[in-house]
Structures are given as structure tokens and as C-alpha cells.
Design an enzyme around this catalytic site. Sequence first.
Site, PDB file in Angstrom:
ATOM      1  CB  SER A  53      36.944  27.384  37.813  1.00 17.03           C
ATOM      2  OG  SER A  53      35.918  26.564  38.311  1.00 17.03           O
ATOM      3  CE1 TYR A  54      34.319  22.417  38.265  1.00 16.27           C
ATOM      4  CE2 TYR A  54      33.211  21.303  36.665  1.00 16.27           C
ATOM      5  CZ  TYR A  54      33.095  21.818  37.958  1.00 16.27           C
ATOM      6  OH  TYR A  54      31.910  21.762  38.803  1.00 16.27           O
ATOM      7  CB  SER A  55      41.101  20.812  36.762  1.00 16.78           C
ATOM      8  OG  SER A  55      41.650  20.389  35.673  1.00 16.78           O
TER       9      SER A  55
END
Length: 314
Positions: A53-55
Site C-alpha cells: 500500500s505504500y504510498s
Amino acid sequence: MTSLRKLGPSDLEVFPLALGGNVFGWTADETQSFAVLDAYTAAGGNFVDTADSYSAWVDGNSGGESETIIGKWLRARGNRSDVVIATKVSQHPDYQGLTAATIKAAADASLRRLGTDHIDLYYTHFDKPEVPVEEIISALDELVRAGKVRYIAASNISPERLRASLEFSDREGFARYVALQPHYNLVSRDTYEGDLREVAERAGLAAVPYCALASGFLTGKYRPGTTVDSPRAGGAAKHLETGRGQRVLAALDEIAAAHDAPVATVALAWLAAQPTVVAPIASARTVGQLPDLLGVAELTLTDDEVARLTRASA
């Protein structure tokens, strides 16, 4: 040369500071990220932590930016076998949750972005209590058996769910969590210390704490009357308003002065001295921020110093 530490019951051996990849593709662009990764590995570092999920929270990003940058760096340097790569599942906008189908699809997407055929350590990022632990562990076990994941781990999970997961793995002979990534630092101790740590200790799990420097507060740069230009300044500054925060800074200052060491290094050394902790996670936007983090590999606090910080942060 800094000696590596064994990660729980796995055969992974890791540097005593994990480099956080949350800033790659956010506050550090690709060039800066490559420079930080180069400097970290040049200093003996071999443990890079990221998440699918980054970023995604950044305007214009869709998630996976950090993994993509790390993948490009691994290809450019040809050093995949020298680096332990940890990533996580459950929060990517396209792969929300921990159903079996989501875990498998998310893992394949992470492998593509990282440009590798295996993930060394695969965390469930945030537990989803609506999904039975049996479904989660079975899906992770399939990834291990397929050779896509070497070891599995958990982050942001309750003691009850962690215990149930371990019991299911043992009962079925499935892959078993080897590590835990709790939110844990000198000014945030309540989540981990207690039942969660007891489960981890009993199971022999390695703790790899995130937010090890409390969003920068434990670097010592946040002081009454100072303004810090950082996207995380709000989160860090709130600790200044508590007696605990002030006491911790005072104790850190004295111990740092005694060792002629940066405040951040001392804060990380306290964490590294705690039961179960193998490698705190900290991130650097620039190469200049790295030495204070890497110093944890060389600094050992006395029992009295550890106890003093523990008292100050109670």
C-alpha cells in the site's frame, strides 16, 4: 562488521535496524531512495521493510510505489540474494482485506513490482477479524509451498488472533508466523507490552517494531517552541504535550550525552534491548538521516540506562 541477528525461528539473518520503505515514492523520490538504499547496504544493512500500500495516501499515487522503487533498485544493483525483503498485504486499494483470493492476488502483484520470484518475509498488514484465521493461514501456507514466500509474519493483530493463528499452524502443520511487527517505541508501549508480547515470547517470535522513533519525536528535534518542517510533524509534536514525552526527552538527552551519541540512536538502542525485539524499523528520506539510525548496531546501553528510560516512559 556488525553481526546479523537471527529472525525468530526462521533462518533469516538480519541487520539490527530494518530500513523502512514507507518514504520511498512519498517524501523520497526514486533518486533519493536509491541513494538511501545504497548507503544503508554499504553500512552492512540487509533488511528492507515495505508494504504493497505504500504510498497510496499520496495524491497521484495508487499504491505499490515503494515496492516498485525497491524492485528497480534490486535489478540495478543485482543484489537480490543479499537483501531480506519484507512486504505486507491487506491495505492496497486494489487488494483490500485478507481473504484467500486477495492474499494470493496481492502477493503476485507485489512480486511483479519487486521484480523477484520470492518475498522473504510476508506480513498480514492489518488483521481482519471478519476473516477466519484458518483461511488466512491456509492461503499464506500455499504461498510458502509454492516458493513465492519464504516466511510469514503478522502486524497489527490482537493477542487472541495471534494465538489462534499459531495454534492452527501447529495443528495442521502449516507455515507459522516467525515475526510480529507491533507499534512500539519509548512513548507508545501499551499496545505491545502485556498479552501480545507474552504470546510472541512464548512462541519464539521476533518483534520488528514500527514507528520506532514515534514519527520523529524520539530524534529529539521536536522541542517546545520549535517548528519542524515534516509531513509527520503533527503526529510527533503531540508527544511534547505529555509529561511522559518530556520525561523521556530529558532521560534521552542525558544518556545521549554520556555516550556522545545522537538521541535517536539511544531511543532505538532502548527498543533493541527489549525482550523479543530483533530489529526496530526506521526510515530515512535522505542519506544524512541514516547515521543516527545505523548507530543502533554499535550502541549497547547499560542495564541502568535501559531501566532509567523504562521508568521515564512509564
